[in-house]
Design a protein around this motif. Structure first.
Motif, PDB file in Angstrom:
ATOM      1  N   ILE A 207      30.558  38.588  29.915  1.00 36.96           N
ATOM      2  CA  ILE A 207      31.883  38.035  29.594  1.00 36.96           C
ATOM      3  C   ILE A 207      32.810  39.120  29.052  1.00 36.96           C
ATOM      4  CG2 ILE A 207      33.079  36.553  27.935  1.00 36.96           C
ATOM      5  CD1 ILE A 207      30.707  34.561  28.339  1.00 36.96           C
ATOM      6  N   ASP A 208      32.308  39.911  28.132  1.00 39.72           N
ATOM      7  CA  ASP A 208      33.123  40.979  27.547  1.00 39.72           C
ATOM      8  C   ASP A 208      33.601  41.952  28.623  1.00 39.72           C
ATOM      9  OD1 ASP A 208      34.084  42.617  25.187  1.00 39.72           O
ATOM     10  OD2 ASP A 208      32.687  44.031  26.100  1.00 39.72           O
ATOM     11  N   LYS A 209      32.711  42.306  29.538  1.00 36.81           N
ATOM     12  CA  LYS A 209      33.095  43.254  30.590  1.00 36.81           C
ATOM     13  C   LYS A 209      34.072  42.624  31.572  1.00 36.81           C
ATOM     14  CE  LYS A 209      29.451  46.572  30.324  1.00 36.81           C
ATOM     15  NZ  LYS A 209      28.629  47.529  31.057  1.00 36.81           N
ATOM     16  N   ALA A 210      33.892  41.346  31.859  1.00 38.66           N
ATOM     17  CA  ALA A 210      34.820  40.676  32.776  1.00 38.66           C
ATOM     18  C   ALA A 210      36.234  40.680  32.211  1.00 38.66           C
ATOM     19  CB  ALA A 210      34.348  39.248  33.038  1.00 38.66           C
ATOM     20  N   ILE A 211      36.362  40.359  30.931  1.00 32.82           N
ATOM     21  CA  ILE A 211      37.681  40.323  30.297  1.00 32.82           C
ATOM     22  C   ILE A 211      38.292  41.720  30.235  1.00 32.82           C
ATOM     23  CG2 ILE A 211      38.893  39.865  28.132  1.00 32.82           C
ATOM     24  CD1 ILE A 211      36.836  37.579  27.662  1.00 32.82           C
ATOM     25  N   ARG A 212      37.465  42.707  29.850  1.00 36.52           N
ATOM     26  CA  ARG A 212      37.961  44.079  29.715  1.00 36.52           C
ATOM     27  C   ARG A 212      38.357  44.704  31.049  1.00 36.52           C
ATOM     28  NH1 ARG A 212      36.267  47.744  25.588  1.00 36.52           N
ATOM     29  NH2 ARG A 212      35.560  46.730  23.679  1.00 36.52           N
ATOM     30  N   SER A 213      37.709  44.252  32.148  1.00 37.29           N
ATOM     31  CA  SER A 213      37.906  44.923  33.439  1.00 37.29           C
ATOM     32  C   SER A 213      39.062  44.360  34.259  1.00 37.29           C
ATOM     33  CB  SER A 213      36.617  44.845  34.268  1.00 37.29           C
ATOM     34  OG  SER A 213      36.284  43.499  34.575  1.00 37.29           O
ATOM     35  N   GLN A 214      39.827  43.441  33.718  1.00 38.80           N
ATOM     36  CA  GLN A 214      40.955  42.873  34.460  1.00 38.80           C
ATOM     37  C   GLN A 214      42.047  43.913  34.715  1.00 38.80           C
ATOM     38  OE1 GLN A 214      41.919  38.485  33.261  1.00 38.80           O
ATOM     39  NE2 GLN A 214      41.151  39.478  31.412  1.00 38.80           N
ATOM     40  N   HIS A 215      42.663  43.790  35.897  1.00 39.96           N
ATOM     41  CA  HIS A 215      43.798  44.635  36.287  1.00 39.96           C
ATOM     42  C   HIS A 215      43.482  46.126  36.143  1.00 39.96           C
ATOM     43  CE1 HIS A 215      45.870  40.829  36.242  1.00 39.96           C
ATOM     44  NE2 HIS A 215      45.636  40.675  34.956  1.00 39.96           N
ATOM     45  N   PRO A 216      42.460  46.598  36.855  1.00 32.28           N
ATOM     46  CA  PRO A 216      42.072  48.007  36.730  1.00 32.28           C
ATOM     47  C   PRO A 216      43.090  48.939  37.374  1.00 32.28           C
ATOM     48  CG  PRO A 216      40.850  46.972  38.504  1.00 32.28           C
ATOM     49  CD  PRO A 216      41.609  45.871  37.818  1.00 32.28           C
ATOM     50  N   ILE A 217      43.143  50.154  36.870  1.00 36.13           N
ATOM     51  CA  ILE A 217      44.007  51.183  37.441  1.00 36.13           C
ATOM     52  C   ILE A 217      43.187  52.039  38.409  1.00 36.13           C
ATOM     53  CG2 ILE A 217      45.449  51.254  35.390  1.00 36.13           C
ATOM     54  CD1 ILE A 217      44.026  53.954  34.718  1.00 36.13           C
ATOM     55  N   ALA A 218      43.865  52.721  39.319  1.00 37.37           N
ATOM     56  CA  ALA A 218      43.197  53.640  40.243  1.00 37.37           C
ATOM     57  C   ALA A 218      43.266  55.054  39.680  1.00 37.37           C
ATOM     58  CB  ALA A 218      43.860  53.585  41.615  1.00 37.37           C
ATOM     59  N   LEU A 219      42.116  55.734  39.675  1.00 37.26           N
ATOM     60  CA  LEU A 219      42.064  57.141  39.284  1.00 37.26           C
ATOM     61  C   LEU A 219      41.738  57.990  40.508  1.00 37.26           C
ATOM     62  CD1 LEU A 219      40.078  57.182  35.909  1.00 37.26           C
ATOM     63  CD2 LEU A 219      42.560  57.212  36.261  1.00 37.26           C
ATOM     64  N   GLU A 220      42.105  59.250  40.437  1.00 34.66           N
ATOM     65  CA  GLU A 220      41.798  60.167  41.519  1.00 34.66           C
ATOM     66  C   GLU A 220      40.281  60.387  41.603  1.00 34.66           C
ATOM     67  OE1 GLU A 220      43.675  61.744  43.854  1.00 34.66           O
ATOM     68  OE2 GLU A 220      45.263  60.375  43.177  1.00 34.66           O
ATOM     69  N   PRO A 221      39.728  60.468  42.805  1.00 34.11           N
ATOM     70  CA  PRO A 221      38.309  60.826  42.936  1.00 34.11           C
ATOM     71  C   PRO A 221      38.072  62.228  42.378  1.00 34.11           C
ATOM     72  CG  PRO A 221      39.213  60.028  45.025  1.00 34.11           C
ATOM     73  CD  PRO A 221      40.384  60.253  44.104  1.00 34.11           C
ATOM     74  N   GLY A 222      36.837  62.509  42.076  1.00 31.30           N
ATOM     75  CA  GLY A 222      36.493  63.831  41.557  1.00 31.30           C
ATOM     76  C   GLY A 222      35.214  63.793  40.760  1.00 31.30           C
ATOM     77  N   LYS A 223      34.939  64.872  40.061  1.00 28.93           N
ATOM     78  CA  LYS A 223      33.739  64.960  39.234  1.00 28.93           C
ATOM     79  C   LYS A 223      34.109  64.598  37.793  1.00 28.93           C
ATOM     80  CE  LYS A 223      31.196  68.204  42.107  1.00 28.93           C
ATOM     81  NZ  LYS A 223      30.443  69.482  42.174  1.00 28.93           N
ATOM     82  N   TYR A 224      33.395  63.610  37.269  1.00 28.51           N
ATOM     83  CA  TYR A 224      33.707  63.089  35.941  1.00 28.51           C
ATOM     84  C   TYR A 224      32.481  63.172  35.023  1.00 28.51           C
ATOM     85  CZ  TYR A 224      38.056  60.870  37.602  1.00 28.51           C
ATOM     86  OH  TYR A 224      39.305  60.621  38.110  1.00 28.51           O
ATOM     87  N   THR A 225      32.752  63.331  33.737  1.00 22.67           N
ATOM     88  CA  THR A 225      31.734  63.028  32.743  1.00 22.67           C
ATOM     89  C   THR A 225      31.579  61.516  32.716  1.00 22.67           C
ATOM     90  OG1 THR A 225      32.245  64.962  31.387  1.00 22.67           O
ATOM     91  CG2 THR A 225      31.156  63.111  30.288  1.00 22.67           C
ATOM     92  N   VAL A 226      30.336  61.026  32.842  1.00 20.34           N
ATOM     93  CA  VAL A 226      30.126  59.582  32.905  1.00 20.34           C
ATOM     94  C   VAL A 226      29.005  59.163  31.968  1.00 20.34           C
ATOM     95  CG1 VAL A 226      30.925  59.413  35.291  1.00 20.34           C
ATOM     96  CG2 VAL A 226      28.487  59.672  34.846  1.00 20.34           C
ATOM     97  N   ILE A 227      29.131  57.945  31.495  1.00 24.23           N
ATOM     98  CA  ILE A 227      28.024  57.265  30.826  1.00 24.23           C
ATOM     99  C   ILE A 227      27.490  56.241  31.820  1.00 24.23           C
ATOM    100  CG2 ILE A 227      27.322  55.771  28.919  1.00 24.23           C
ATOM    101  CD1 ILE A 227      29.697  56.980  27.323  1.00 24.23           C
ATOM    102  N   LEU A 228      26.247  56.419  32.226  1.00 22.70           N
ATOM    103  CA  LEU A 228      25.600  55.472  33.135  1.00 22.70           C
ATOM    104  C   LEU A 228      24.757  54.509  32.310  1.00 22.70           C
ATOM    105  CD1 LEU A 228      24.349  57.810  36.031  1.00 22.70           C
ATOM    106  CD2 LEU A 228      26.503  56.532  35.886  1.00 22.70           C
ATOM    107  N   GLU A 229      25.043  53.224  32.434  1.00 25.14           N
ATOM    108  CA  GLU A 229      24.231  52.244  31.734  1.00 25.14           C
ATOM    109  C   GLU A 229      22.868  52.113  32.425  1.00 25.14           C
ATOM    110  OE1 GLU A 229      26.484  48.689  30.868  1.00 25.14           O
ATOM    111  OE2 GLU A 229      27.402  49.761  29.193  1.00 25.14           O
ATOM    112  N   PRO A 230      21.882  51.506  31.756  1.00 26.99           N
ATOM    113  CA  PRO A 230      20.502  51.545  32.271  1.00 26.99           C
ATOM    114  C   PRO A 230      20.316  51.077  33.706  1.00 26.99           C
ATOM    115  CG  PRO A 230      20.472  50.843  29.997  1.00 26.99           C
ATOM    116  CD  PRO A 230      21.923  50.938  30.385  1.00 26.99           C
ATOM    117  N   SER A 231      21.032  50.033  34.133  1.00 28.79           N
ATOM    118  CA  SER A 231      20.869  49.558  35.506  1.00 28.79           C
ATOM    119  C   SER A 231      21.195  50.653  36.517  1.00 28.79           C
ATOM    120  CB  SER A 231      21.751  48.334  35.766  1.00 28.79           C
ATOM    121  OG  SER A 231      21.661  47.923  37.113  1.00 28.79           O
TER     122      SER A 231
END
Length: 445
Positions: A207-231
């Protein structure tokens, strides 16, 4: 249906008694389960499937033939044996045929839970109510799947081997969508003990992620620092170890562990110092089957230790040919974690992304384990140590071999569930990694 050890032993002995081949193997696999599927905050289907499968393989010299069925009557079992023998006698010789194993020594099984085996449909329905109520109260749509099951398997050979094991599993996934269709959140896990399931907490995460993820913006592709969740981590690591950690492929120059000039890179440092991956069928978080391919005992196996490649799967034929000891396929997998919480990882990131999970993963290049796939159900922009905006999904092109050389931090190891079903339970940490390649933007939610 499930059989007791005594009944499985009697049944395999009966089938072997019908055999007229030079050697014979019998595999039994049965299950009992319950499930509830739900959508739009209500149950849609439920069921309690059960079944049993019998597989017989007969051998004459280096010729082998198999037959399978589900009928336990004497006539049907005799017919099954005759069919496998007829197929074997007509088959060409297999130059890599290995005769069945004799008696082996196995560890006691730890992957069975009485709480899971005894759980009722009413208990499943009750477990889901908190998640459904939370979604309904917030005007969101929750859908998902809850399944519990107990299965047994037994393997026997005409050379005197007999092994019996039983396991229990709980699987729960929940996806929550916003009414406008722009926000989606997800949570999923597998467990051994139904009593450990907290579907309400999982619903809260989605639920928290659904609410937070509304109306996402587009970012340029590329190499990013990322946090990958366990899944997300489980998908990449599971594919790498389950599909590509193979000694023969390495020796023959066909995978990532091939050594320049010939042979394999076992014993070499191929990953970061903070990467350790192992299998242990008696792991408390992810207990697995006590036996693996050909009836070989499943033992604690170190695949990667402090970045050093320690083992690759090695079948009996290739072990014999190359003068090695067989290394059976894993029946469970654990990636050792660290102590950095997800929030602490976020605080370390000047600019990067938090990724919930992946889906539709495909292999591009087996020699580098280059994979491609899509992010899903929550990608978030991090700036100066804080989550600031939801981001549109990406297609990634990344190799877990390369990625595991760029791990900056690891969280605590947890049991999880990914898009790629490996056939064994997986326990991994969330990770913070540099230069993750996000190749293009995807407009999917």
């Amino acid at each position: 249906m499930t059989l007791s050890e005594a009944d499985a032993r009697a049944l395999t002995a009966k089938i072997l008694g019908f055999s007229q081949a030079e050697s014979c193997t019998v595999f039994l696999d049965g299950s009992e389960g319950r499930h509830i599927r739900y959508a739009q905050n209500m149950a849609t289907t439920s069921g309690a499937p059960s079944g049993i499968d019998i597989s017989v393989e007969s051998h004459f010299g280096k010729r082998a033939g198999s037959a399978g069925g589900t009928d336990l009557s004497d006539d049907a079992l005799q017919t099954l044996v005759r069919q496998s023998e007829d197929t074997a006698q007509r088959a060409p010789e297999n130059p890599e045929f290995m005769p069945p194993l004799g008696p082996q020594t196995y560890q006691p099984g730890t992957a069975f839970s009485a709480a899971t085996a005894n759980a009722t449909s009413d208990q499943l329905a009750a477990a889901l109510q908190p998640a459904l109520k939370q979604a309904q109260d917030k005007g969101l749509q929750a859908s998902g799947y809850l399944e519990i099951g107990t299965d047994f398997s037994s393997f026997a050979t005409s050379k005197g081997l007999f092994v019996y094991d039983r396991e229990s599993e709980v699987l729960h996934t929940v996806t929550v969508r916003t009414p406008d269709g722009t926000g989606s959140g997800w949570a999923g896990t597998t467990l051994t003990d139904f009593g450990q399931l907290d579907a309400g907490a999982m619903g809260g995460v989605a639920i928290d992620k659904a609410i937070r993820s509304q109306h996402p913006i587009a970012l340029e592709p590329g190499k990013y620092t990322v946090i990958l969740e366990p899944s997300a981590v489980s998908d990449l690591v599971g594919i790498m170890v389950g599909d590509e950690f193979d000694q023969r492929s390495a020796d023959e120059g066909r995978n990532f562990a091939t050594k320049k000039g010939g042979g394999s890179r076992v014993g070499e440092k191929m990953f970061g110092d903070n990467v350790t991956i192992y299998s242990d069928p008696q792991d408390v978080l992810v207990p697995g089957s006590i036996y693996s391919s050909d009836g070989l005992p499943a033992l604690r196996t170190m695949w990667v230790e402090n970045g050093v490649l320690k083992n690759l799967q090695c079948g009996r034929f290739w072990a014999q040919k190359s003068g090695r000891v067989p290394v059976p396929a894993p029946t469970t997998l654990t990636m050792a974690g660290g102590t950095t919480t997800r929030d602490a990882m976020i605080k370390q990131v000047k600019r990067g992304l938090l990724i919930t999970r992946f889906w539709y993963i495909r292999e591009v290049d087996p020699q580098t384990v280059l994979l491609t796939g899509l992010t899903r159900d929550g990608v978030f922009l991090i700036e100066h140590g804080e989550i600031v905006k939801p981001v549109k999904n990406f297609r990634f092109n990344e190799s877990p071999v390369a990625m595991l050389n760029r791990v900056v931090a690891l969280g605590p190891t947890v049991r999880t569930y990914g898009e790629e079903v490996t056939g064994f339970p997986i326990c991994v940490p969330p990770i913070l990694v540099d230069d993750f390649n996000l190749a293009s933007v995807a407009d999917s939610v």
